[in-house]
Design a protein around this motif. Structure first.
Motif, PDB file in Angstrom:
ATOM      1  N   PHE A 219      -7.863  -7.831  -5.788  1.00 41.69           N
ATOM      2  CA  PHE A 219      -6.722  -8.636  -6.214  1.00 41.69           C
ATOM      3  C   PHE A 219      -6.346  -9.630  -5.118  1.00 41.69           C
ATOM      4  CE2 PHE A 219      -2.224  -9.276  -7.240  1.00 41.69           C
ATOM      5  CZ  PHE A 219      -2.305  -9.422  -8.614  1.00 41.69           C
ATOM      6  N   THR A 220      -6.087 -10.876  -5.495  1.00 42.01           N
ATOM      7  CA  THR A 220      -5.687 -11.873  -4.497  1.00 42.01           C
ATOM      8  C   THR A 220      -4.345 -12.494  -4.888  1.00 42.01           C
ATOM      9  OG1 THR A 220      -6.743 -13.678  -5.682  1.00 42.01           O
ATOM     10  CG2 THR A 220      -8.100 -12.488  -4.081  1.00 42.01           C
ATOM     11  N   GLU A 221      -3.800 -13.250  -3.966  1.00 37.94           N
ATOM     12  CA  GLU A 221      -2.524 -13.911  -4.214  1.00 37.94           C
ATOM     13  C   GLU A 221      -2.645 -14.915  -5.364  1.00 37.94           C
ATOM     14  OE1 GLU A 221       0.053 -12.882  -2.514  1.00 37.94           O
ATOM     15  OE2 GLU A 221       1.558 -14.320  -3.196  1.00 37.94           O
ATOM     16  N   PHE A 224      -2.505 -13.141  -8.520  1.00 38.86           N
ATOM     17  CA  PHE A 224      -1.124 -12.735  -8.760  1.00 38.86           C
ATOM     18  C   PHE A 224      -0.337 -13.873  -9.401  1.00 38.86           C
ATOM     19  CE2 PHE A 224       3.313 -12.265  -7.221  1.00 38.86           C
ATOM     20  CZ  PHE A 224       3.607 -11.099  -7.882  1.00 38.86           C
ATOM     21  N   LEU A 225      -0.534 -15.090  -8.876  1.00 39.28           N
ATOM     22  CA  LEU A 225       0.169 -16.238  -9.450  1.00 39.28           C
ATOM     23  C   LEU A 225      -0.239 -16.453 -10.903  1.00 39.28           C
ATOM     24  CD1 LEU A 225       0.223 -18.732  -6.475  1.00 39.28           C
ATOM     25  CD2 LEU A 225       2.137 -17.557  -7.556  1.00 39.28           C
ATOM     26  N   VAL A 228       1.646 -14.077 -12.993  1.00 38.88           N
ATOM     27  CA  VAL A 228       3.032 -14.528 -13.136  1.00 38.88           C
ATOM     28  C   VAL A 228       3.097 -15.619 -14.215  1.00 38.88           C
ATOM     29  CG1 VAL A 228       4.927 -15.748 -11.988  1.00 38.88           C
ATOM     30  CG2 VAL A 228       3.766 -13.886 -10.819  1.00 38.88           C
ATOM     31  N   THR A 384      -1.763  -1.970 -12.033  1.00 38.60           N
ATOM     32  CA  THR A 384      -0.403  -2.057 -11.486  1.00 38.60           C
ATOM     33  C   THR A 384      -0.043  -3.456 -10.996  1.00 38.60           C
ATOM     34  OG1 THR A 384      -0.758   0.195 -10.697  1.00 38.60           O
ATOM     35  CG2 THR A 384       1.257  -0.893  -9.984  1.00 38.60           C
ATOM     36  N   LEU A 385      -0.882  -4.015 -10.105  1.00 40.00           N
ATOM     37  CA  LEU A 385      -0.564  -5.321  -9.530  1.00 40.00           C
ATOM     38  C   LEU A 385      -0.594  -6.411 -10.587  1.00 40.00           C
ATOM     39  CD1 LEU A 385      -2.444  -5.062  -6.165  1.00 40.00           C
ATOM     40  CD2 LEU A 385      -0.025  -5.506  -6.471  1.00 40.00           C
ATOM     41  N   ALA A 388       2.738  -5.916 -12.903  1.00 42.48           N
ATOM     42  CA  ALA A 388       4.068  -5.961 -12.287  1.00 42.48           C
ATOM     43  C   ALA A 388       4.625  -7.383 -12.220  1.00 42.48           C
ATOM     44  CB  ALA A 388       4.028  -5.333 -10.900  1.00 42.48           C
TER      45      ALA A 388
END
Lengths: 414, 414
Positions: A219-221, A224-225, A228, A384-385, A388
């Motif tokens: 998983f990377t930033e 994550f974006l 979102v 999870t990541l 969330a």
């Protein structure tokens, strides 16, 4: 040296033992009740996708009328004056509900879903849970505070049994009671009842599907974006869904008032509108729509506007006065939407569908913590990541609206 | 037909974008700060287990005195009068903290742990997070409400970075701010900051161990009752831990007042007591005690009273005025206790240790939701049912006491 204070832990031990007994009892009873309902539902729902269009259309009209008759006359003889909403029962009625809810709402839901009305299966289970728990509270002569908590505990048990995700179900039952707050004092009863109800339902043969989604563990930033972004999209879809639902409720309410309609005619009218709509909308979006949700979770390509069809059919079904649950539609909307838009962000469609499913629940139900746990229980800890960020973003986007009009704001979000 | 209300979703979208920027910035800055601290810590801590007893004893006394000097004179020149507790900063100081905390507390923790004081590594990281976030809030001239939320967000980032469980860490940062409530408006900032800080720390080479515990997937109601029993046991141990901590604080406070001691002498005295204790207590319980925790999680047999030694050493360390974190000790107490008692219930020791670890956190920190998520992030989704019952039971047993004296009660538990 000051004395050790031994009283509190003993009181707490007594609390634990008391709630262990009360909530295992409630969970077991609710588990049996929900299992009976779910078996009946799975036997009657789903045939509607395969029947000829003419039969589909007639069923929708007949179903609307039957729903109207049942809901209008079903409560006629109930003189308690209590609302049958579990949220109101916990927050305002000191844990009391009309016991009649136990059969009226589930039968109405069976008719709705059996005839092709577009809705969910959770509402009836939470009603079964709430009314059984209210009954247990009355039989045991509990005080109002305990009755309230027991009722919440019945709702948690109902959700745990219908979702097949005991912890997420239990926390959903606690989190949906207000916007912006989890009452921690409801957690222990809810989780014990949820686990018990789930075990009982599994034992009684209720089927719970498993999904295997390939979440990349690296998983990377940036990833994550992207989640979102899916969350923002899902929050917007949830907003559309809630708006459509409210507009439909208002529209049918005005029609009834304007033309002084006999109440059972209103859902009949809803059935007519649905019958006209199925001439253009794919029948995939009728009933629970579990097949299309499962196709989305298996990574099949989804239409961009699929979520809108589902939202529209559900809004007319529930807005016109059919009775049914409101959570399965959120699953379907989220999975179809996430599956459709994932590839634009370079994500696998199945992954998008999984993230979308829980994000819409986080948003439309104002239950972000339950939604995160639901993602974990359905899709494993690797999710999870992914879930969330999407859940909390979607939860913010919808603002203070909700599929549950009775939900009160405990804490503002902005 | 009533107009669609478009304003709220746009406000919410702006909120999401604003917090995405603010909390990614905060998360990245805090991630760097915590990584520097953790690298320094892992380089200095842990040698103490191997040195001869005489050196251990002297180090404890010297460490106590150094801590006393630093904490007594470190804040001397700070005239803001603000408390350096993140809980107080969020709840009462409108998001303000003395910026000096950024170096005073971490250096004190490095001395404490390097010299063998028994404590944790989270406190310093939450202090780093809080003071950096307070600094960012001041530089950006944010209003008090935003500053508060940003500070909470820094705390979440600190916990995410030190735990290596980004979601549980983020929610721990939100949940520990009060007993009985999660403020949902802190969730999005906290989770974004938590994930960012975790990614940054991982990138900067902070090591995060993985544990593989064999949770039997054929979960039954009896197994659930057993985990609740472990939870009750862990709640009782957490109660003992919190009591010992409070008694130690009172005792050393009284000594100081009674004999009008120069403040730096008090931790020196604590160091002397610790030095005497290590003549009888195994040195496993000094410092962070990560090796014994890992042995417990690998299923090694643990002594029944091990948890008590750890609780005692931590109580004297922190109660006499050394500075250090308070969460790692909860991990150690829970893992050692769960590992010791599991076989009495017919459970595998490693499984008992894993469940115990999170149950003590749920209890002593009053953070049951974060503890459940921590179990999932550390041990996988198969642990969900095992940890949930234990966490909420332990959370009830401890009543309204807490390792954080500043924690306020938002909702009574009974």
């Amino acid at each position: 040296m000051p004395r050790l204070r031994l009283a509190e832990p003993l009181v707490m031990l007594a609390t634990v033992v008391q709630w262990l007994a009360l909530s295992m009892l409630t969970g077991a009873v609710v588990g049996v009740g929900c299992s009976v309902f779910l078996h009946l539902l799975f036997a009657t729902e789903g045939h509607v996708y395969a029947v000829p269009l003419g039969v589909q259309m007639s069923l929708l009209v007949v179903g609307g009328f039957a729903n109207g008759l049942l809901l209008h006359y079903g409560y006629r003889l109930s003189r308690s004056g209590y609302s049958d909403s579990p949220i109101v029962a916990v927050n305002e009625q000191r844990g009391r509900m009309p016991f009649r809810t136990l059969w009226v709402k589930p039968v109405a839901a069976l008719i709705t879903l059996g005839c092709g009305g577009s809705a969910g299966k959770e509402g009836p289970c939470s009603h079964i849970g709430a009314s059984l728990a209210a009954g247990i509270g009355r039989v045991l002569h509990l005080n109002p505070e305990l009755r309230k908590r027991l009722l919440a505990c019945g709702v948690s048990a109902g959700f745990a049994s219908v979702f097949g995700t005991p912890i997420a179900g239990a926390i959903y039952g606690v989190e949906m009671l207000a916007i912006g707050r989890i009452r921690h004092d409801f957690l222990f009863p809810g989780i014990v009842a949820g686990v018990t109800a789930f075990q009982v339902s599994k034992y009684l043969g209720v089927p719970y599907p498993h999904y295997h989604i390939a979440f990349i563990s690296d998983f990377t930033e940036l990833l994550f974006l992207k989640t979102v972004l899916i969350g923002i999209l899902c929050g917007a879809a949830a907003w559309v869904f809630v708006e459509l639902l409210q507009q439909a409720r208002r529209l049918f309410g005005r029609l009834r008032d304007r033309y002084v309609l006999w109440p059972p005619l209103v859902p009949l009218l809803g059935g007519v509108v649905l019958a006209l709509l199925v001439m253009v909308v794919p029948s995939d979006y009728l009933g629970l729509s579990l097949p299309i949700m499962e196709r989305a979770l298996h990574g099949e390509t989804m239409p961009y506007l699929g979520f809108l069809w589902k939202a529209l059919l559900v809004a007319i079904t529930l807005g016109s006065g059919f009775y049914g649950g409101i959570v399965t539609p959120q699953f379907v909307i989220g999975a179809v939407l996430g599956g459709a838009f994932a590839h634009l962000l370079g994500l696998a469609p199945a992954l998008g569908a999984a993230v979308g499913l829980v994000a819409v629940v986080a948003s439309a139900s104002n239950a972000p913590i339950a939604a995160i746990l639901m993602g974990i229980e359905l899709f494993g800890a690797d999710s999870t990541l992914y879930v969330a960020g999407a859940c909390v973003a979607a939860y913010l986007i919808i603002g203070h609206r909700s599929v549950y009009p009775a939900q009160q704001i405990a804490f503002s979000k902005s």
